[in-house]
Motif scaffolding. Structure first.
Motif, PDB file in Angstrom:
ATOM      1  N   LEU A  95       0.855  -1.183   0.000  1.00 30.41           N
ATOM      2  CA  LEU A  95       0.000   0.000   0.000  1.00 30.41           C
ATOM      3  C   LEU A  95       0.890   1.232   0.000  1.00 30.41           C
ATOM      4  O   LEU A  95       1.845   1.324   0.777  1.00 30.41           O
ATOM      5  CB  LEU A  95      -0.908   0.014   1.231  1.00 30.41           C
ATOM      6  CG  LEU A  95      -2.033   1.056   1.227  1.00 30.41           C
ATOM      7  CD1 LEU A  95      -3.081   0.687   0.184  1.00 30.41           C
ATOM      8  CD2 LEU A  95      -2.689   1.151   2.602  1.00 30.41           C
ATOM      9  N   THR A  96       0.608   2.169  -0.875  1.00 25.66           N
ATOM     10  CA  THR A  96       1.347   3.419  -0.973  1.00 25.66           C
ATOM     11  C   THR A  96       0.404   4.574  -0.667  1.00 25.66           C
ATOM     12  O   THR A  96      -0.787   4.516  -1.001  1.00 25.66           O
ATOM     13  CB  THR A  96       1.981   3.569  -2.369  1.00 25.66           C
ATOM     14  OG1 THR A  96       2.603   4.833  -2.476  1.00 25.66           O
ATOM     15  CG2 THR A  96       0.936   3.449  -3.453  1.00 25.66           C
ATOM     16  N   PRO A 148      -3.224   0.893  -3.869  1.00 22.99           N
ATOM     17  CA  PRO A 148      -2.451  -0.357  -3.804  1.00 22.99           C
ATOM     18  C   PRO A 148      -1.279  -0.296  -4.774  1.00 22.99           C
ATOM     19  O   PRO A 148      -1.400   0.230  -5.879  1.00 22.99           O
ATOM     20  CB  PRO A 148      -3.473  -1.422  -4.209  1.00 22.99           C
ATOM     21  CG  PRO A 148      -4.468  -0.692  -5.049  1.00 22.99           C
ATOM     22  CD  PRO A 148      -4.542   0.693  -4.491  1.00 22.99           C
ATOM     23  N   LEU A 149      -0.151  -0.826  -4.353  1.00 21.01           N
ATOM     24  CA  LEU A 149       1.076  -0.795  -5.144  1.00 21.01           C
ATOM     25  C   LEU A 149       1.334  -2.185  -5.720  1.00 21.01           C
ATOM     26  O   LEU A 149       1.359  -3.177  -4.995  1.00 21.01           O
ATOM     27  CB  LEU A 149       2.246  -0.356  -4.261  1.00 21.01           C
ATOM     28  CG  LEU A 149       3.615  -0.208  -4.920  1.00 21.01           C
ATOM     29  CD1 LEU A 149       3.578   0.887  -5.980  1.00 21.01           C
ATOM     30  CD2 LEU A 149       4.677   0.092  -3.877  1.00 21.01           C
ATOM     31  N   ARG A 150       1.539  -2.252  -7.027  1.00 21.05           N
ATOM     32  CA  ARG A 150       1.808  -3.527  -7.681  1.00 21.05           C
ATOM     33  C   ARG A 150       3.298  -3.855  -7.628  1.00 21.05           C
ATOM     34  O   ARG A 150       4.149  -2.970  -7.582  1.00 21.05           O
ATOM     35  CB  ARG A 150       1.381  -3.468  -9.156  1.00 21.05           C
ATOM     36  CG  ARG A 150      -0.067  -3.109  -9.380  1.00 21.05           C
ATOM     37  CD  ARG A 150      -0.376  -3.161 -10.862  1.00 21.05           C
ATOM     38  NE  ARG A 150      -1.609  -2.454 -11.176  1.00 21.05           N
ATOM     39  CZ  ARG A 150      -2.090  -2.306 -12.404  1.00 21.05           C
ATOM     40  NH1 ARG A 150      -1.441  -2.824 -13.424  1.00 21.05           N
ATOM     41  NH2 ARG A 150      -3.210  -1.649 -12.609  1.00 21.05           N
ATOM     42  N   ALA A 151       3.580  -5.131  -7.649  1.00 21.25           N
ATOM     43  CA  ALA A 151       4.964  -5.588  -7.732  1.00 21.25           C
ATOM     44  C   ALA A 151       5.302  -5.891  -9.183  1.00 21.25           C
ATOM     45  O   ALA A 151       4.472  -6.385  -9.943  1.00 21.25           O
ATOM     46  CB  ALA A 151       5.169  -6.829  -6.872  1.00 21.25           C
ATOM     47  N   GLY A 152       6.543  -5.577  -9.579  1.00 21.07           N
ATOM     48  CA  GLY A 152       6.972  -5.875 -10.932  1.00 21.07           C
ATOM     49  C   GLY A 152       7.925  -4.828 -11.468  1.00 21.07           C
ATOM     50  O   GLY A 152       8.032  -3.722 -10.938  1.00 21.07           O
ATOM     51  N   ALA A 153       8.625  -5.201 -12.554  1.00 21.47           N
ATOM     52  CA  ALA A 153       9.598  -4.288 -13.157  1.00 21.47           C
ATOM     53  C   ALA A 153       8.948  -3.290 -14.107  1.00 21.47           C
ATOM     54  O   ALA A 153       9.596  -2.317 -14.503  1.00 21.47           O
ATOM     55  CB  ALA A 153      10.660  -5.098 -13.907  1.00 21.47           C
ATOM     56  N   ALA A 171     -10.257  -5.808 -10.335  1.00 23.43           N
ATOM     57  CA  ALA A 171     -10.049  -4.406  -9.973  1.00 23.43           C
ATOM     58  C   ALA A 171      -8.812  -4.284  -9.098  1.00 23.43           C
ATOM     59  O   ALA A 171      -8.692  -4.953  -8.075  1.00 23.43           O
ATOM     60  CB  ALA A 171     -11.272  -3.865  -9.243  1.00 23.43           C
ATOM     61  N   ARG A 172      -7.890  -3.407  -9.498  1.00 26.22           N
ATOM     62  CA  ARG A 172      -6.650  -3.226  -8.743  1.00 26.22           C
ATOM     63  C   ARG A 172      -6.541  -1.825  -8.152  1.00 26.22           C
ATOM     64  O   ARG A 172      -5.523  -1.491  -7.544  1.00 26.22           O
ATOM     65  CB  ARG A 172      -5.445  -3.518  -9.630  1.00 26.22           C
ATOM     66  CG  ARG A 172      -5.342  -4.994 -10.008  1.00 26.22           C
ATOM     67  CD  ARG A 172      -4.058  -5.288 -10.736  1.00 26.22           C
ATOM     68  NE  ARG A 172      -3.932  -6.723 -10.963  1.00 26.22           N
ATOM     69  CZ  ARG A 172      -3.370  -7.566 -10.113  1.00 26.22           C
ATOM     70  NH1 ARG A 172      -2.881  -7.108  -8.971  1.00 26.22           N
ATOM     71  NH2 ARG A 172      -3.274  -8.845 -10.379  1.00 26.22           N
ATOM     72  N   LEU A 173      -7.530  -1.000  -8.359  1.00 20.28           N
ATOM     73  CA  LEU A 173      -7.550   0.332  -7.776  1.00 20.28           C
ATOM     74  C   LEU A 173      -8.829   0.497  -6.982  1.00 20.28           C
ATOM     75  O   LEU A 173      -9.846  -0.125  -7.262  1.00 20.28           O
ATOM     76  CB  LEU A 173      -7.463   1.406  -8.855  1.00 20.28           C
ATOM     77  CG  LEU A 173      -6.171   1.475  -9.666  1.00 20.28           C
ATOM     78  CD1 LEU A 173      -6.274   2.555 -10.727  1.00 20.28           C
ATOM     79  CD2 LEU A 173      -4.967   1.730  -8.774  1.00 20.28           C
TER      80      LEU A 173
END
Length: 371
Positions: free
Chosen positions: A53-54, A73-78, A265-267
């Motif tokens: 979480l940011t 929410p903060l996603r993981a990944g490059a 949903a990611r937001l």
């Protein structure tokens, strides 16, 4: 020809009524536009080695609080992801960016504050950020800031000090845009319904409807209240939404959104400081604890699942004395039972207000308007 033209024009009384309804439709949006957080965004492009979480904070001189913040929410990944955080209006003395709620390695670039039209209000270079808490590595590489948190860091923070206060205030054209669209739609609908051609066809049915409503005022107010609640809560009634949704920003035991199988949903919307987690953290489970106690022949006096045990019946939030609580007890805390409970209580509130006005005035239309 003049007479024919006159018959096509709405009755002046219909025009006045349509205008009054249009103004009434606009008032809530206009009255709350000064507190709206829909006009400005803090935007930044981030990558993170961990999901979490940011959160972005602003200080208007009273210090940073959860109420004066916006989270995503903060996603993981490059792959870089562009994030936006709703901002309040006001004059701010400093800004703060909580990168994540756990240890991680992150990069950020292209930080700025933009208005609703996408115009840049303020840009921030990587050098504008200052490590404030639990930052082990802080390096500027061109237009990108690389950050590594401390190994056990659960609250890595970057400060954004301001040389002088930053004022964000939406102008009246922007604040009136959405309310004016709603008001115009209501006005046009009123003018169409008030035109002689339409009104002539509707008048017999409206007169019969009005006579029926006046003949049974109490029943009419109950039906009108149900209609008002159906309009206000239509996403829950007709679109499969729920007041008791895990997808409201409370991650609970999950590290990232989505928290339901099959959800995409990611937001989530900014809760504006509201305690959106209370339902999932606490209230949802009270009927379950009470059901367990009653099924074993016990009175639900005690909640063993909170703070190693605390009184349950002796504090009002347990809601055991609420008659509608027994619906959620019978359904073992199911979301649909909570939705029905909320809808019924909203209907009772609306109908109660309308019936109170009718009992005081014996006038149906003012009572219907209040309901």
């Amino acid at each position: 020809m003049t007479g024919a033209r006159m018959k096509l024009l709405p009755d002046p009384r219909a025009v006045l009524l349509a205008a009054l309804f249009a103004v009434a439709a606009m008032l809530p949006g206009v009255a709350t536009s000064g507190q709206s957080r829909e006009f400005f965004l803090f935007q930044v492009t981030l990558t993170s080695s961990e999901a979490g979480l940011t959160q972005f904070f602003w200080d208007d001189g009273r210090g940073t609080t959860e109420e004066e913040s916006s989270a995503q929410p903060l996603r993981a990944g490059a792959k870089p992801v562009r994030y936006g955080y709703l901002l309040a209006q006001g004059t701010f003395k400093s800004l703060r960016f909580d990168l994540i709620d756990r240890a991680a390695t992150l990069s950020l670039r292209d930080a700025s504050i933009v208005d609703r039209a996408g115009r840049v209000v303020r840009r921030f270079a990587p050098a504008d950020f200052r490590p404030a808490n639990q930052i082990a590595r802080f390096a500027i590489e061109g237009d990108t800031l690389r950050v590594e948190t401390e190994p056990n860091g659960g609250n890595p923070v970057l400060d954004l000090p301001l040389a002088e206060p930053l004022t964000l205030r939406a102008g009246w054209p922007a604040r009136l845009r959405d309310p004016s669209r709603l008001g115009l739609a209501v006005l046009l609908a009123g003018l169409v319904l008030g035109s002689p051609a339409v009104l002539g066809r509707l008048r017999p049915g409206l007169e019969r409807l009005g006579a029926g409503l006046r003949a049974r005022p109490r029943r009419s107010l109950l039906l009108l209240s149900a209609l008002a609640v159906a309009v206000q809560s239509h996403p829950v009634i007709f679109q499969g939404r729920s007041f008791v949704s895990p997808n409201n920003g409370s991650l609970m035991l999950y590290g990232e959104l989505p928290t339901l199988p099959g959800a995409d949903a990611r937001l989530f919307s900014d809760g504006m400081g509201s305690d959106v987690g209370a339902m999932l953290f606490q209230h949802l489970y009270y009927p379950m604890v009470q059901r367990d106690a009653l099924s074993q022949g016990e009175w639900p006096l005690w909640n063993r699942y909170s703070l190693s045990g605390e009184p349950l019946l002796g504090q009002g939030q347990s809601m055991f004395g609420d008659p509608f609580n027994f619906l959620t007890i019978a359904a073992d805390g199911a979301a649909w039972a909570w939705d029905v409970r909320f809808l019924v209580t909203r209907w009772l509130f609306s109908a109660g207000l309308g019936l109170t006005v009718w009992l005081l005035t014996r006038r149906l239309w003012p009572a219907a308007l209040v309901a």
